[in-house]
Enzyme design. Structure first.
Site, PDB file in Angstrom:
ATOM      1  N   ASP A 334       0.847  -1.197   0.000  1.00  0.00           N
ATOM      2  CA  ASP A 334       0.000   0.000   0.000  1.00  0.00           C
ATOM      3  C   ASP A 334       0.885   1.250   0.000  1.00  0.00           C
ATOM      4  O   ASP A 334       2.068   1.178   0.315  1.00  0.00           O
ATOM      5  CB  ASP A 334      -0.891  -0.042   1.251  1.00  0.00           C
ATOM      6  CG  ASP A 334      -1.988   1.019   1.214  1.00  0.00           C
ATOM      7  OD1 ASP A 334      -2.291   1.541   0.114  1.00  0.00           O
ATOM      8  OD2 ASP A 334      -2.550   1.317   2.288  1.00  0.00           O
ATOM      9  N   GLU A 337       2.827   4.692  -4.195  1.00  0.00           N
ATOM     10  CA  GLU A 337       2.856   5.559  -5.401  1.00  0.00           C
ATOM     11  C   GLU A 337       4.219   6.250  -5.580  1.00  0.00           C
ATOM     12  O   GLU A 337       4.570   6.487  -6.724  1.00  0.00           O
ATOM     13  CB  GLU A 337       1.732   6.592  -5.300  1.00  0.00           C
ATOM     14  CG  GLU A 337       0.340   5.993  -5.473  1.00  0.00           C
ATOM     15  CD  GLU A 337      -0.119   5.148  -4.257  1.00  0.00           C
ATOM     16  OE1 GLU A 337       0.379   5.418  -3.143  1.00  0.00           O
ATOM     17  OE2 GLU A 337      -0.918   4.223  -4.443  1.00  0.00           O
ATOM     18  N   ASP A 445      -9.046   3.084  -2.923  1.00  0.00           N
ATOM     19  CA  ASP A 445     -10.134   3.471  -2.019  1.00  0.00           C
ATOM     20  C   ASP A 445     -11.391   3.954  -2.742  1.00  0.00           C
ATOM     21  O   ASP A 445     -11.636   5.146  -2.867  1.00  0.00           O
ATOM     22  CB  ASP A 445      -9.644   4.539  -1.048  1.00  0.00           C
ATOM     23  CG  ASP A 445      -8.486   4.028  -0.207  1.00  0.00           C
ATOM     24  OD1 ASP A 445      -8.246   2.804  -0.210  1.00  0.00           O
ATOM     25  OD2 ASP A 445      -7.828   4.855   0.435  1.00  0.00           O
TER      26      ASP A 445
HETATM   27  O1  MIG Z   1      -4.219   6.155   4.109  1.00  0.00           O
HETATM   28  O2  MIG Z   1      -3.925   1.008   5.490  1.00  0.00           O
HETATM   29  O3  MIG Z   1      -6.000   1.925  -0.042  1.00  0.00           O
HETATM   30  O4  MIG Z   1      -6.922  -0.256   1.408  1.00  0.00           O
HETATM   31  O5  MIG Z   1      -7.031   0.000   4.205  1.00  0.00           O
HETATM   32  C1  MIG Z   1      -4.958   5.012   3.909  1.00  0.00           C
HETATM   33  C2  MIG Z   1      -5.116   1.709   5.527  1.00  0.00           C
HETATM   34  C3  MIG Z   1      -4.049   3.813   3.885  1.00  0.00           C
HETATM   35  C4  MIG Z   1      -5.170   2.917   1.956  1.00  0.00           C
HETATM   36  C5  MIG Z   1      -5.540   1.651   1.250  1.00  0.00           C
HETATM   37  C6  MIG Z   1      -6.581   0.932   2.062  1.00  0.00           C
HETATM   38  C7  MIG Z   1      -6.040   0.648   3.428  1.00  0.00           C
HETATM   39  C8  MIG Z   1      -5.646   1.956   4.113  1.00  0.00           C
HETATM   40  N1  MIG Z   1      -4.652   2.648   3.281  1.00  0.00           N
END
Ligand code: MIG
Length: 753
Positions: A334, A337, A445
Site C-alpha cells: 500500500d 505511489e 479506495d
Molecule cells: O491512508 O492502510 O488503499 O486499502 O485500508 C490510507 C489503511 C491507507 C489505503 C488503502 C486501504 C487501506 C488503508 N490505506
C-alpha cells in the site's frame, strides 16, 4: 533526432532524441517488411501492411509534444485503471501515480500509470506504448476531436506502435514486450476477506472461524496497518497480536491464508532495524543536497527506500523473506505511489506528536497544514529528490511511476528467497508497465456507492487491456456504508473479478458477508459459491493469461472485435471466451437490457436461450445475469471451503449445437513452480453433436502430473435430442436427467491406468 525502427511484423519504434535511459520494454527483433514509413522534418507517416495508416507530428521543446491522428470511428482503450468508461476517447489523462480517492472521472491521475492505449475500429487495431516512467499527459480528443495529443515531460521519448489483426494479437505482443502475467497460487483465486483493520489476534481468528461455521468459502484474511507496532513495517503490535505464531497455525488449520500490509514509508527512528539497515547502506530517496527526503505517513516521520538501488532491493527482499518465514502467505503493498500525507517541515513535528498521542485527529492535522497538501505525492509538485541507479543519480521526476515496479520486483525476490519453489502473492495499489509479472492490483479506495461499483467494471477491463489480468476492486466499497442491496449486487459482480476481495474502511460499517442478517448472507453466499464452482474454468483462464497475456475478464470488443455494436459496452463483460456477465448496477433493478454479440446465448439460471442483439433480462435480487455462448463450455467443480482443495470431480457444462472444444488444466496444489518444468496435466475434449449422436473425443496434451480428479462429467445444458453417444469412437453410456444429458467417464480408465 527522430528515428523510426521497425522491429518486427507487429512492432515499430519511434525514437525522439536517442538517449540511454531506463527502459521497461523488451525488444524482439525479426526481419520485417510490413511497415512503410516516411519522415519529413517533424512529420512521420506510417503504414502497416498497406492497411493501417497513422501520422505523427513531433515538437521538441524542453519537453516533447506529439500529435497523431485518430479516425472518426476509432475507440481508445487501455491506460490502466483510469476512472473513465472503457472507451477513453475525448478525455484528458495524467500519468503520475498518486493516492486518489475520487473514483469518478474527475479523479485523475490515479494510483497506477500505464502509458499504453489501443486505437481500435473493426478495420484497425493499433497499440501505442510510451516507454517512460515520468509525467505524461494524454489528451484523447479534447483539444482536437480527431487527434491525440501527448506531452512527455522529458527531452527524449521512445514510442512503440503495435499493430495486429485484432485486439488479442495486440495484447499478445504487448505482453511479449512487457512480460506475461504471473500464475498465482490456487488459493489466491478464492475469496479474500479484509478490513481496515482486524484489530487483534482474537478478532482475526473469530472472522476465520465465522466463515467455517457458516460454511462460506474463504481463502485469505488480510491484516491492515494495526497489526504493526507504531505502524512500522515488519513488526507486530505485541498487545494486539501477542502470539502471531499461534494465530498463523490456527489459520492454517482452518485452511485460511494470511496476507499482511506493507507500506512504502519507513519510520525514521534510530533503533528500528529496518530503518537503521537501510540508512547504513545509504538506501533512502534523497534531496539534491544529499539529505534524506522525509514525509509524514502513518508511522509519523518516514523515509522512503530507494528501490531503484539494487542494494536496497536486496535488503528489502531479505526483510520480506524474514517476514514471510513466519508462515505469512501474501504481501499487500500500500501507499507505494509513493504516497505521503505531508512533506515534513519543522513546524509540523510538534503537532504531529499530538496525532501520535491521539490528542489530535490525523484529519485535523492534515487540514491544518493543508497548504502543503498539494505536495501529497512526492514530486507531484517539483521537489528535487533523487535516486541512485547503479551508482548514478537519477531525478525522481524521471522514474516516479516506476517506483512501485521496483518495489514489487524486490518484494517478489523476497518470496523466492523465502521459498524458491513457492508461488508468490503480492497485491499492489500502485504500478507501472510490467508489474503483471509479479503482482495483482486492486483499484484502491472506492466508496460504497453504486457509481463506484459501476465504474469498477471499465476500470478492471481497461487494466486487462493494459496487460494486468489479476485485478479487483474492493467489494462493497472501501469507504462509507453499504446497504444490503448494494452489498449483494457488488458480491455478485465481484465473484467475477479476477481478484475477489471484500475490504472496508475503519470508519465504515462492517461489510463481511453476514453483517445484514441471514437472508442477505444467503444471497452473498450464493455468489461466493458460484465463484468456487467456477474455479477449474477460472484457473484455466489464469493459465491462458500466463501463457498468452490475455485478460481474465474481457470487454466484449476483445472477444468480438469485428462487431462494432459492442465496442462501447462496459457494463457487461466476458469471463474468458465463454461466459458473458451482465451485472445489475442500479438499486431496485430487477431486470436489465443486455447486449448480446453474435451467436446464441444460454441464461445459466433458467436455461432460456437468447439471440444476438438487445435483450430484456430479468434478475431478481438473488440473480446476476450470466450467459453461456453457443458452442462453448465452462468447467465446474463441487464447492469447497477453500480453493486449494482438490477438485474431486470435474463437470464440463456446455451449450452444444454443433461443436465445442474445451481444455482442462491442473497442476500441483497450486503452490509450486513445478508447472514450469512441465509437471501439469492438460486434456482437450472435443464434444460434437452430429444429428442424434453425441461424439466426444479426448486428447491428453500433457500427463506429467496426475490430477486430483478422476471423474469427468459432460453436461449438456440446452435441450437436444441424443440417441447414441461415443467416447473416442466407442459407444458409451449416457443418461438423461431433468432434461439434461450427462455423460461421465473415468480418467484413469481412459488413460489405461
Ligand atoms: O491512508 O492502510 O488503499 O486499502 O485500508 C490510507 C489503511 C491507507 C489505503 C488503502 C486501504 C487501506 C488503508 N490505506
Amino acid at each position: 533526432m527522430i528515428k523510426v525502427v521497425p522491429l518486427n511484423d507487429n512492432i515499430l519504434k519511434i525514437v525522439i532524441n536517442e538517449k540511454e535511459s531506463l527502459s521497461f520494454v523488451k525488444e524482439i527483433k525479426k526481419e520485417t517488411n510490413l511497415w512503410d514509413y516516411n519522415i519529413k522534418e517533424n512529420e512521420i507517416k506510417i503504414i502497416w501492411n498497406k492497411e493501417y495508416k497513422i501520422n505523427f507530428k513531433v515538437f521538441i521543446k524542453d519537453h516533447i509534444e506529439i500529435f497523431h491522428d485518430v479516425e472518426e470511428n476509432d475507440r481508445i482503450y487501455g491506460l490502466g485503471e483510469k476512472y473513465a468508461r472503457l472507451n477513453r476517447r475525448y478525455k484528458r489523462f495524467h500519468m503520475w501515480n498518486v493516492d486518489q480517492q475520487i473514483h469518478l472521472p474527475s479523479g485523475d491521475p490515479t494510483y497506477l500509470s500505464i502509458p499504453f492505449y489501443i486505437l481500435a475500429n473493426p478495420k484497425k487495431f493499433l497499440g501505442i506504448l510510451i516507454d517512460y516512467a515520468g509525467y505524461i499527459y494524454i489528451d484523447t480528443g479534447v483539444r482536437n476531436l480527431n487527434e491525440v495529443f501527448i506531452k512527455i515531460k522529458s527531452d527524449y521519448a521512445r514510442i512503440y506502435l503495435i499493430a495486429g489483426k485484432n485486439l488479442k494479437e495486440i495484447l499478445r505482443c504487448y505482453s511479449e514486450m512487457t512480460g506475461k502475467p504471473f500464475l498465482p497460487p490456487k488459493w489466491a483465486l478464492g475469496y479474500h476477506q479484509s478490513r481496515y483493520s482486524y484489530m487483534n489476534q482474537d478478532e482475526v481468528l473469530e472472522i476465520a472461524s465465522e466463515f467455517r461455521k457458516r460454511k462460506i468459502p474463504c481463502d485469505a484474511i488480510y491484516l491492515d496497518i494495526h497489526h504493526m507496532n507504531e505502524f512500522k513495517n515488519f513488526t507486530w503490535d505485541s498487545k494486539r497480536f501477542p502470539n502471531p505464531k499461534e494465530m498463523i497455525e490456527k489459520l492454517k488449520d482452518l485452511k485460511i491464508k494470511l496476507v499482511t500490509i506493507v507500506n512504502a514509508g519507513i519510520k525514521a527512528s534510530k533503533g528500528y532495524a529496518v530503518y537503521d539497515k537501510l540508512k547504513e547502506i545509504d538506501g533512502f530517496i534523497k534531496y539534491s543536497n544529499n539529505e534524506t527526503f522525509l514525509g509524514i505517513v502513518w508511522p509519523g516521520i518516514c523515509a522512503f527506500p530507494d528501490f531503484l538501488n539494487e542494494k536496497v532491493r536486496k535488503l528489502w527482499s531479505y526483510f520480506i523473506s524474514e517476514w514471510l518465514n513466519q508462515g505469512i502467505d501474501g504481501i499487500w503493498l500500500d501507499m507505494n505511489e509513493p504516497s505521503i500525507f505531508l512533506i515534513l517541515n519543522k513546524d509540523m513535528e510538534k503537532e504531529f506528536e499530538k496525532v501520535l498521542n491521539n490528542e489530535l485527529s490525523l484529519f485535523s492535522f492534515v487540514s491544518k497544514f493543508s497548504t502543503n497538501l498539494i505536495n501529497k505525492n512526492i514530486g507531484y509538485v517539483k521537489i528535487d529528490t533523487f535516486h541512485n541507479l547503479n551508482g548514478s543519480k537519477i531525478h525522481h521526476d524521471e522514474v516516479h511511476n516506476a517506483y512501485p515496479l521496483f518495489q514489487i520486483i524486490s518484494t517478489y525476490e523476497g518470496f523466492i528467497k523465502s521459498n524458491s519453489n513457492k508461488r508468490s502473492f503480492i497485491l499492489s495499489r500502485s504500478g507501472f508497465i510490467g508489474i503483471q509479472r509479479y503482482a495483482a492490483v486492486w483499484t484502491g479506495d472506492n466508496q460504497a456507492d453504486w457509481s463506484h461499483m459501476e465504474i469498477s467494471a471499465p476500470q478492471l477491463l481497461s487494466l486487462g487491456l493494459s496487460g494486468n489480468s489479476f485485478v479487483g476492486a474492493d467489494i462493497g466499497g472501501f469507504s462509507d456504508d453499504a446497504d444490503p442491496e448494494l452489498l449483494i449486487r457488488w458480491f455478485q459482480l465481484g465473484a467475477f473479478y479476477p481478484l475477489f476481495r471484500n475490504h472496508s474502511d475503519i470508519n465504515s460499517r462492517r461489510k463481511e458477508p453476514w453483517v445484514f442478517g441471514e437472508e442477505v448472507e444467503s444471497m452473498i453466499k450464493e455468489a461466493i459459491n458460484l465463484r468456487y464452482k467456477l474455479l477449474p474454468y477460472l484457473y484455466k483462464l489464469f493459465v491462458d493469461s500466463y501463457r498468452e497475456g490475455l485478460p481474465i475478464i474481457r470487454p466484449l470488443c476483445l472477444e468480438f472485435p469485428f462487431d462494432e455494436n459492442c465496442y462501447d459496452i462496459d457494463d457487461e463483460f466476458m469471463l474468458g471466451d465463454s461466459l458473458l456477465v451482465a451485472p445489475i448496477l442500479n438499486p431496485g433493478s430487477k431486470a436489465r437490457a443486455v447486449c448480446l454479440p453474435e451467436n446464441k446465448w444460454l441464461n445459466l439460471w433458467n436455461g432460456k436461450i437468447y439471440k444476438k442483439g438487445w435483450n430484456f433480462v430479468e434478475a431478481d435480487l438473488k440473480t446476476i445475469p450470466v450467459f453461456l455462448k453457443e458452442n462453448s463450455a465452462i468447467i465446474t467443480t463441487n464447492v469447497k471451503e477453500s480453493a486449494e482443495e482438490p477438485w474431486d470431480k470435474i463437470t464440463i457444462e456446455t451449450f452444444l449445437t454443433k461443436n465445442v472444444n474445451v481444455k482442462i488444466y491442473d497442476d500441483d496444489d497450486g503452490i509450486t513452480f513445478n508447472y514450469k518444468k512441465g509437471e501439469f496435466f492438460e486434456i482437450e475434449l472435443n464434444i460434437k453433436k452430429e444429428k442424434n449422436k453425441l461424439k466426444i473425443n479426448t486428447n491428453i496434451l500433457n500427463d506429467k502430473f496426475e490430477p486430483s480428479f478422476n471423474k469427468i462429467e459432460v453436461k449438456i445444458l440446452n435441450k437436444i435430442n441424443i440417441e447414441r453417444a461415443f467416447l473416442n469412437n466407442k459407444e458409451y453410456d449416457f443418461s438423461k436427467h431433468e432434461g439434461f444429458i450427462f455423460l461421465e467417464f473415468d480418467l484413469k480408465e481412459l488413460m489405461g491406468k
